[in-house]
Design a protein around this motif. Structure first.
Motif, PDB file in Angstrom:
ATOM      1  N   THR A  50       1.475 -19.714   1.125  1.00  0.00           N
ATOM      2  CA  THR A  50       0.702 -18.430   1.385  1.00  0.00           C
ATOM      3  C   THR A  50       2.015 -18.275   2.482  1.00  0.00           C
ATOM      4  O   THR A  50       2.492 -17.445   2.109  1.00  0.00           O
ATOM      5  N   ALA A  51       2.605 -19.262   3.626  1.00  0.00           N
ATOM      6  CA  ALA A  51       3.528 -18.783   4.274  1.00  0.00           C
ATOM      7  C   ALA A  51       4.571 -18.348   3.413  1.00  0.00           C
ATOM      8  O   ALA A  51       5.710 -17.498   3.965  1.00  0.00           O
ATOM      9  N   ALA A  52       5.058 -19.022   2.259  1.00  0.00           N
ATOM     10  CA  ALA A  52       5.746 -18.858   2.120  1.00  0.00           C
ATOM     11  C   ALA A  52       6.661 -17.877   1.329  1.00  0.00           C
ATOM     12  O   ALA A  52       7.952 -17.875   1.302  1.00  0.00           O
ATOM     13  N   LYS A  53       5.191 -17.635   0.799  1.00  0.00           N
ATOM     14  CA  LYS A  53       5.606 -15.520   0.679  1.00  0.00           C
ATOM     15  C   LYS A  53       6.052 -14.844   1.291  1.00  0.00           C
ATOM     16  O   LYS A  53       6.533 -13.931   1.516  1.00  0.00           O
ATOM     17  N   GLY A  54       5.482 -15.285   2.394  1.00  0.00           N
ATOM     18  CA  GLY A  54       5.799 -13.949   4.104  1.00  0.00           C
ATOM     19  C   GLY A  54       6.673 -14.404   4.132  1.00  0.00           C
ATOM     20  O   GLY A  54       7.789 -13.749   4.824  1.00  0.00           O
ATOM     21  N   ILE A  55       7.482 -15.058   3.996  1.00  0.00           N
ATOM     22  CA  ILE A  55       9.359 -16.246   4.218  1.00  0.00           C
ATOM     23  C   ILE A  55      10.373 -15.404   2.954  1.00  0.00           C
ATOM     24  O   ILE A  55      10.948 -15.006   4.117  1.00  0.00           O
ATOM     25  N   ASN A  56       9.536 -15.468   2.044  1.00  0.00           N
ATOM     26  CA  ASN A  56      10.137 -14.803   1.294  1.00  0.00           C
ATOM     27  C   ASN A  56      10.449 -13.804   0.906  1.00  0.00           C
ATOM     28  O   ASN A  56      11.405 -12.797   0.709  1.00  0.00           O
ATOM     29  N   LEU A  57       9.455 -12.723   1.370  1.00  0.00           N
ATOM     30  CA  LEU A  57       9.697 -11.370   1.782  1.00  0.00           C
ATOM     31  C   LEU A  57      10.731 -10.545   2.245  1.00  0.00           C
ATOM     32  O   LEU A  57      10.891  -9.842   2.259  1.00  0.00           O
ATOM     33  N   LEU A  58      10.860 -11.763   3.625  1.00  0.00           N
ATOM     34  CA  LEU A  58      11.356 -11.490   4.725  1.00  0.00           C
ATOM     35  C   LEU A  58      12.713 -11.445   3.672  1.00  0.00           C
ATOM     36  O   LEU A  58      13.690 -11.003   4.264  1.00  0.00           O
ATOM     37  N   ALA A  59      13.097 -12.338   3.247  1.00  0.00           N
ATOM     38  CA  ALA A  59      14.788 -12.737   2.743  1.00  0.00           C
ATOM     39  C   ALA A  59      14.240 -12.333   1.607  1.00  0.00           C
ATOM     40  O   ALA A  59      15.696 -11.272   1.663  1.00  0.00           O
ATOM     41  N   ASP A  60      14.071 -11.370   0.955  1.00  0.00           N
ATOM     42  CA  ASP A  60      14.146 -10.414  -0.510  1.00  0.00           C
ATOM     43  C   ASP A  60      14.384  -9.228   0.645  1.00  0.00           C
ATOM     44  O   ASP A  60      15.504  -7.996  -0.226  1.00  0.00           O
TER      45      ASP A  60
END
Length: 128
Positions: A50-60
């Motif tokens: 879940t944390a990774a999904k939030g980080i990846n959203l910002l990377a996207d």
């Protein structure tokens, strides 16, 4: 920050918004390493995915960038991207809701603008 599991907003979005706010508040600067998914998972007692999904959203959104083997870092244009995104989504949505409510209450545009100006003056400490 406390995550709200009962919110309509998914946890990963809340994580992304928290990181954005940290950037806007100057707690995370350009080029600075951000928390890893595991650090965030431990901090907020959530699943690392879940944390990774939030980080990846910002990377996207190009707010964060990845350095292979080192982690995620704040992008040079992060602050301006966040400001533009929030203005175009959150603030515009709030204004649309305000205008709609004003219509229900039969508040004319001029009166609404005067109310906004008064609140702005008070926020700046100018009084009435």
């Amino acid at each position: 920050m406390v995550l709200n599991p009962d919110s309509m907003k998914p946890i990963y979005v809340q994580i992304a918004e928290w990181i954005e706010t940290e950037i806007l508040d100057g707690n995370l600067d350009t080029g600075q390493k951000v928390f890893s998914q595991y650090q965030l998972a431990e901090m907020f007692n959530i699943n690392p995915a879940t944390a990774a999904k939030g980080i990846n959203l910002l990377a996207d959104e190009e707010i964060l960038y990845k350095k292979r083997g080192l982690g995620m870092f704040v992008a040079p244009e992060a602050r301006s991207i966040i400001l533009e995104n929030r203005k175009n989504t959150k603030l515009n949505g709030m204004v649309a809701d305000l205008v709609k409510e004003a219509g229900h209450l039969m508040v004319e545009e001029e009166e609404l603008v005067a109310m906004i100006r008064e609140v702005c003056r008070k926020e700046k400490g100018e009084g009435s």
